[in-house]
Design a protein around this motif. Structure first.
Motif, PDB file in Angstrom:
ATOM      1  N   HIS A 196      24.417  38.617  40.468  1.00 22.25           N
ATOM      2  CA  HIS A 196      23.472  37.967  41.384  1.00 22.25           C
ATOM      3  C   HIS A 196      23.511  38.600  42.770  1.00 22.25           C
ATOM      4  CE1 HIS A 196      23.231  34.931  38.222  1.00 22.25           C
ATOM      5  NE2 HIS A 196      22.141  34.482  38.832  1.00 22.25           N
ATOM      6  N   ARG A 197      24.653  39.155  43.174  1.00 23.55           N
ATOM      7  CA  ARG A 197      24.690  39.878  44.456  1.00 23.55           C
ATOM      8  C   ARG A 197      23.901  41.182  44.358  1.00 23.55           C
ATOM      9  NH1 ARG A 197      29.593  41.630  46.232  1.00 23.55           N
ATOM     10  NH2 ARG A 197      30.887  40.892  44.532  1.00 23.55           N
ATOM     11  N   LEU A 198      23.960  41.825  43.205  1.00 20.33           N
ATOM     12  CA  LEU A 198      23.158  43.034  42.995  1.00 20.33           C
ATOM     13  C   LEU A 198      21.667  42.696  42.981  1.00 20.33           C
ATOM     14  CD1 LEU A 198      25.303  44.832  40.245  1.00 20.33           C
ATOM     15  CD2 LEU A 198      24.835  45.696  42.541  1.00 20.33           C
ATOM     16  N   ASP A 199      21.346  41.500  42.498  1.00 24.12           N
ATOM     17  CA  ASP A 199      19.943  41.090  42.449  1.00 24.12           C
ATOM     18  C   ASP A 199      19.340  40.952  43.853  1.00 24.12           C
ATOM     19  OD1 ASP A 199      17.551  40.146  41.175  1.00 24.12           O
ATOM     20  OD2 ASP A 199      18.122  38.116  41.801  1.00 24.12           O
ATOM     21  N   GLN A 200      20.188  40.773  44.862  1.00 24.06           N
ATOM     22  CA  GLN A 200      19.709  40.623  46.233  1.00 24.06           C
ATOM     23  C   GLN A 200      19.542  41.958  46.955  1.00 24.06           C
ATOM     24  OE1 GLN A 200      22.534  37.994  48.071  1.00 24.06           O
ATOM     25  NE2 GLN A 200      22.059  36.273  46.718  1.00 24.06           N
ATOM     26  N   GLN A 225      22.830  52.436  40.486  1.00 21.93           N
ATOM     27  CA  GLN A 225      22.505  52.249  39.069  1.00 21.93           C
ATOM     28  C   GLN A 225      23.774  52.148  38.223  1.00 21.93           C
ATOM     29  OE1 GLN A 225      19.982  55.606  38.265  1.00 21.93           O
ATOM     30  NE2 GLN A 225      18.367  54.894  39.668  1.00 21.93           N
ATOM     31  N   ALA A 226      24.780  52.967  38.540  1.00 20.31           N
ATOM     32  CA  ALA A 226      26.043  52.907  37.807  1.00 20.31           C
ATOM     33  C   ALA A 226      26.730  51.570  38.033  1.00 20.31           C
ATOM     34  CB  ALA A 226      26.954  54.058  38.242  1.00 20.31           C
ATOM     35  N   ALA A 227      26.687  51.061  39.281  1.00 24.07           N
ATOM     36  CA  ALA A 227      27.287  49.753  39.565  1.00 24.07           C
ATOM     37  C   ALA A 227      26.623  48.660  38.743  1.00 24.07           C
ATOM     38  CB  ALA A 227      27.171  49.442  41.061  1.00 24.07           C
ATOM     39  N   LEU A 228      25.289  48.720  38.616  1.00 24.85           N
ATOM     40  CA  LEU A 228      24.560  47.717  37.828  1.00 24.85           C
ATOM     41  C   LEU A 228      24.896  47.826  36.347  1.00 24.85           C
ATOM     42  CD1 LEU A 228      22.360  45.594  37.322  1.00 24.85           C
ATOM     43  CD2 LEU A 228      20.690  47.451  37.308  1.00 24.85           C
ATOM     44  N   LYS A 255      15.634  46.444  43.972  1.00 20.20           N
ATOM     45  CA  LYS A 255      14.345  45.825  43.661  1.00 20.20           C
ATOM     46  C   LYS A 255      13.216  46.859  43.618  1.00 20.20           C
ATOM     47  CE  LYS A 255      15.399  41.234  45.518  1.00 20.20           C
ATOM     48  NZ  LYS A 255      15.375  40.583  44.188  1.00 20.20           N
ATOM     49  N   GLU A 256      13.393  47.973  44.351  1.00 19.98           N
ATOM     50  CA  GLU A 256      12.383  49.030  44.334  1.00 19.98           C
ATOM     51  C   GLU A 256      12.448  49.861  43.059  1.00 19.98           C
ATOM     52  OE1 GLU A 256      13.091  51.267  47.831  1.00 19.98           O
ATOM     53  OE2 GLU A 256      12.597  49.622  49.221  1.00 19.98           O
ATOM     54  N   SER A 257      13.590  49.831  42.369  1.00 21.56           N
ATOM     55  CA  SER A 257      13.732  50.552  41.104  1.00 21.56           C
ATOM     56  C   SER A 257      13.261  49.638  39.970  1.00 21.56           C
ATOM     57  CB  SER A 257      15.198  50.967  40.904  1.00 21.56           C
ATOM     58  OG  SER A 257      15.354  51.633  39.677  1.00 21.56           O
ATOM     59  N   THR A 258      12.042  49.821  39.544  1.00 17.55           N
ATOM     60  CA  THR A 258      11.406  48.882  38.617  1.00 17.55           C
ATOM     61  C   THR A 258      12.176  48.720  37.318  1.00 17.55           C
ATOM     62  OG1 THR A 258       9.284  49.586  39.524  1.00 17.55           O
ATOM     63  CG2 THR A 258       9.240  48.291  37.495  1.00 17.55           C
ATOM     64  N   LYS A 259      12.539  49.835  36.692  1.00 16.14           N
ATOM     65  CA  LYS A 259      13.192  49.785  35.376  1.00 16.14           C
ATOM     66  C   LYS A 259      14.510  49.033  35.448  1.00 16.14           C
ATOM     67  CE  LYS A 259      11.215  52.558  32.056  1.00 16.14           C
ATOM     68  NZ  LYS A 259      11.300  52.486  30.599  1.00 16.14           N
ATOM     69  N   TYR A 260      15.353  49.420  36.402  1.00 18.01           N
ATOM     70  CA  TYR A 260      16.683  48.826  36.480  1.00 18.01           C
ATOM     71  C   TYR A 260      16.604  47.382  36.962  1.00 18.01           C
ATOM     72  CZ  TYR A 260      18.853  53.314  35.523  1.00 18.01           C
ATOM     73  OH  TYR A 260      19.257  54.480  34.918  1.00 18.01           O
ATOM     74  N   ASN A 261      15.647  47.074  37.786  1.00 17.31           N
ATOM     75  CA  ASN A 261      15.479  45.689  38.236  1.00 17.31           C
ATOM     76  C   ASN A 261      15.035  44.806  37.067  1.00 17.31           C
ATOM     77  OD1 ASN A 261      15.379  43.616  40.238  1.00 17.31           O
ATOM     78  ND2 ASN A 261      13.153  43.747  40.168  1.00 17.31           N
ATOM     79  N   GLN A 262      14.156  45.329  36.214  1.00 18.26           N
ATOM     80  CA  GLN A 262      13.733  44.573  35.032  1.00 18.26           C
ATOM     81  C   GLN A 262      14.920  44.333  34.085  1.00 18.26           C
ATOM     82  OE1 GLN A 262      10.578  46.915  33.370  1.00 18.26           O
ATOM     83  NE2 GLN A 262       9.018  46.170  34.813  1.00 18.26           N
ATOM     84  N   LEU A 263      15.767  45.359  33.937  1.00 17.93           N
ATOM     85  CA  LEU A 263      16.948  45.210  33.084  1.00 17.93           C
ATOM     86  C   LEU A 263      17.885  44.146  33.646  1.00 17.93           C
ATOM     87  CD1 LEU A 263      18.553  46.290  30.637  1.00 17.93           C
ATOM     88  CD2 LEU A 263      19.601  47.957  32.175  1.00 17.93           C
ATOM     89  N   LEU A 264      18.046  44.125  34.950  1.00 18.75           N
ATOM     90  CA  LEU A 264      18.890  43.110  35.581  1.00 18.75           C
ATOM     91  C   LEU A 264      18.329  41.715  35.359  1.00 18.75           C
ATOM     92  CD1 LEU A 264      21.128  42.123  37.497  1.00 18.75           C
ATOM     93  CD2 LEU A 264      19.659  42.776  39.411  1.00 18.75           C
ATOM     94  N   GLN A 265      17.001  41.567  35.494  1.00 17.18           N
ATOM     95  CA  GLN A 265      16.386  40.251  35.345  1.00 17.18           C
ATOM     96  C   GLN A 265      16.600  39.692  33.942  1.00 17.18           C
ATOM     97  OE1 GLN A 265      15.279  38.627  37.972  1.00 17.18           O
ATOM     98  NE2 GLN A 265      15.775  40.475  39.154  1.00 17.18           N
ATOM     99  N   LEU A 266      16.665  40.580  32.955  1.00 17.43           N
ATOM    100  CA  LEU A 266      16.901  40.115  31.580  1.00 17.43           C
ATOM    101  C   LEU A 266      18.236  39.393  31.460  1.00 17.43           C
ATOM    102  CD1 LEU A 266      15.685  43.203  29.490  1.00 17.43           C
ATOM    103  CD2 LEU A 266      14.512  41.016  29.758  1.00 17.43           C
TER     104      LEU A 266
END
Length: 446
Positions: free
Chosen positions: A280-284, A260-263, A289-300
């Motif tokens: 984009h490497r973090l997106d893979q 999470q800190a890296a993201l 991807k299992e962490s819903t909140k942080y994955n949604q923040l990344l997608q933004l």
């Protein structure tokens, strides 16, 4: 016979040393330390002139041992200096004596300990064969000064050592001492010196699974160093290295925290090709991807759509404030700045012209803030735009290439064309030759 005499001489020295050690131990029990030392010094001269390294080393160890056991620490310091300065004194003998004295350092306290450390450091100064012992003594002296509150003195003593040049020191011990130098640099707020020292460690050393503890300590120091200069992208890389450590992978809470800190630090970093690639490497990453909140923040931030700052503040503020990343208001200001910059890049992709007022409304900024942010992005060559202040219109333009780039592209295209032309000519000639070869055969058959 010459060889026989040499062997006999060495055996005699060995026997004499054994007898003298027994005799001097008995004298010391009778309280006759000076007499015991005189006898040992006389024998030491014989073994030294006879080039018997082993026997000389045993005698030197016996001398310092007797002084220590009788608690005559002043005499101990005097004998260490005197023995090390004797003419043609052998390196191996001095090394054995210093190693024996290093054992005594750990058992002494107070002024006696400091005096012995100073004596040994003076004796070992400039001598490569005892550089490891000197480094360890210097580290102990630094710890003593730090415990007494003298951070400046402790750091200066550690900085004297060029540990990376010590050929006889184990790599792990080198890294440990360099990390201590970095820590003391932080303690005295000397981040520039700490940054220079950090370059002495090669990260390839941490590929060894047995060095995981030092790897984590190293990246902890590097994160502290980069946080001082707000180098968010470097911090993100360091947290990613921590995340990929097998020891951290086994500890789920620490693993999730590092990821999470890296993201978050990657999102906080200014936009460039490296930051874009890392996102984009973090997106893979499957765990992210299992962490819903942080994955949604990344997608933004990887989707080419406008981000509403009010929505982020409402959705993520509570969770972000609970993390160690957003421990200051400056980090939230930087996050808002990255949201604005992302929105401007999206506008540059979909618009050719837009009114400055409309842009300010979409970004939820004032006209002055909008113009300033746009100017910064243009200056950094993130987007390409021009502002017509009279009409208040922003014109987004395509990237203008330098004349050198245009010339290089033209040269590359010309080379490609000539290569295709040459290959085409070769194939035509080949077909003509094959046809000429087959023509007579066909005629004769007919």
């Amino acid at each position: 016979m010459a060889d026989g005499r040499i062997v006999k001489m060495e055996v005699d020295y060995e026997k004499d040393v054994d007898d003298k050690i027994i005799a001097t131990n008995a004298l010391v029990k009778q309280g006759k330390l000076d007499e015991a030392l005189d006898q040992l010094m006389a024998l030491e001269k014989q073994t030294r002139t006879g080039a018997d390294t082993h026997s000389t080393g045993r005698i030197l160890v016996q001398v310092v041992k007797l002084c220590y056991e009788t608690k005559n620490y002043t005499k101990l310091n005097e004998m260490v200096v005197a023995l090390s300065k004797r003419r043609s004194q052998m390196k191996q003998a001095i090394q054995k004596m210093v190693q024996e004295c290093c054992v005594y350092v750990d058992q002494l306290e107070g002024s006696e300990k400091l005096n012995l450390i100073d004596t040994l450091r003076n004796v070992t100064a400039g001598k490569i064969y005892v550089e490891v012992e000197r480094a360890r003594l210097t580290y102990k002296l630094s710890q003593i000064k730090e415990a007494a509150g003298d951070i400046e003195g402790a750091a200066n003593i550690m900085y004297e050592m060029q540990v990376e040049t010590f050929g006889s020191m184990d790599k792990r011990e080198k890294v440990e001492l360099i990390l201590e130098q970095m820590r003391l640099g932080f303690a005295r707020n000397d981040f520039i010196r700490a940054a220079i020292i950090s370059k002495k460690i090669s990260v390839k050393f941490f590929d060894d699974p047995e060095q995981q503890d030092l790897k984590l300590k190293y990246y902890e120091r590097m994160i502290t160093l980069c946080e001082h200069d707000s180098k968010y992208l470097d911090i993100s890389r360091h947290f990613l290295a921590v995340y990929n450590t097998p020891k951290i992978q086994e500890d789920i809470p620490k693993r999730d925290m590092a990821l999470q800190a890296a993201l978050l630090f990657c999102i906080l970093a200014p936009y460039d090709n490296e930051q874009h690639d890392l996102l984009h490497r973090l997106d893979q990453d499957k765990i992210l991807k299992e962490s819903t909140k942080y994955n949604q923040l990344l997608q933004l931030f990887i989707t080419s759509e406008l981000i509403v700052w009010a929505g982020i503040a409402q959705e993520y503020e509570q969770e972000l404030r609970a993390s160690t990343v957003f421990k200051s208001e400056k980090r939230f200001e930087d996050l808002k700045k990255r949201v604005v910059e992302h929105n401007m890049r999206v506008m540059a992709k979909y618009y050719t012209r837009i009114r400055l007022e409309r842009m300010a409304h979409l970004l939820d900024l004032s006209l002055a803030e909008t113009e300033q942010t746009l100017s910064n992005l243009v200056t950094n060559k993130v987007i390409y735009a021009k502002i017509d202040r009279l009409s208040g219109i922003v014109h987004f333009v395509h990237q203008q290439k330098d004349p050198e780039e245009v010339l290089n592209d033209w040269s590359h295209n010309l080379n490609s064309l000539m290569s295709l032309l040459s290959r085409t000519t070769h194939l035509i000639n080949k077909e003509e030759m094959v046809h000429r070869h087959l023509q007579p055969v066909v005629t004769m058959h007919e």
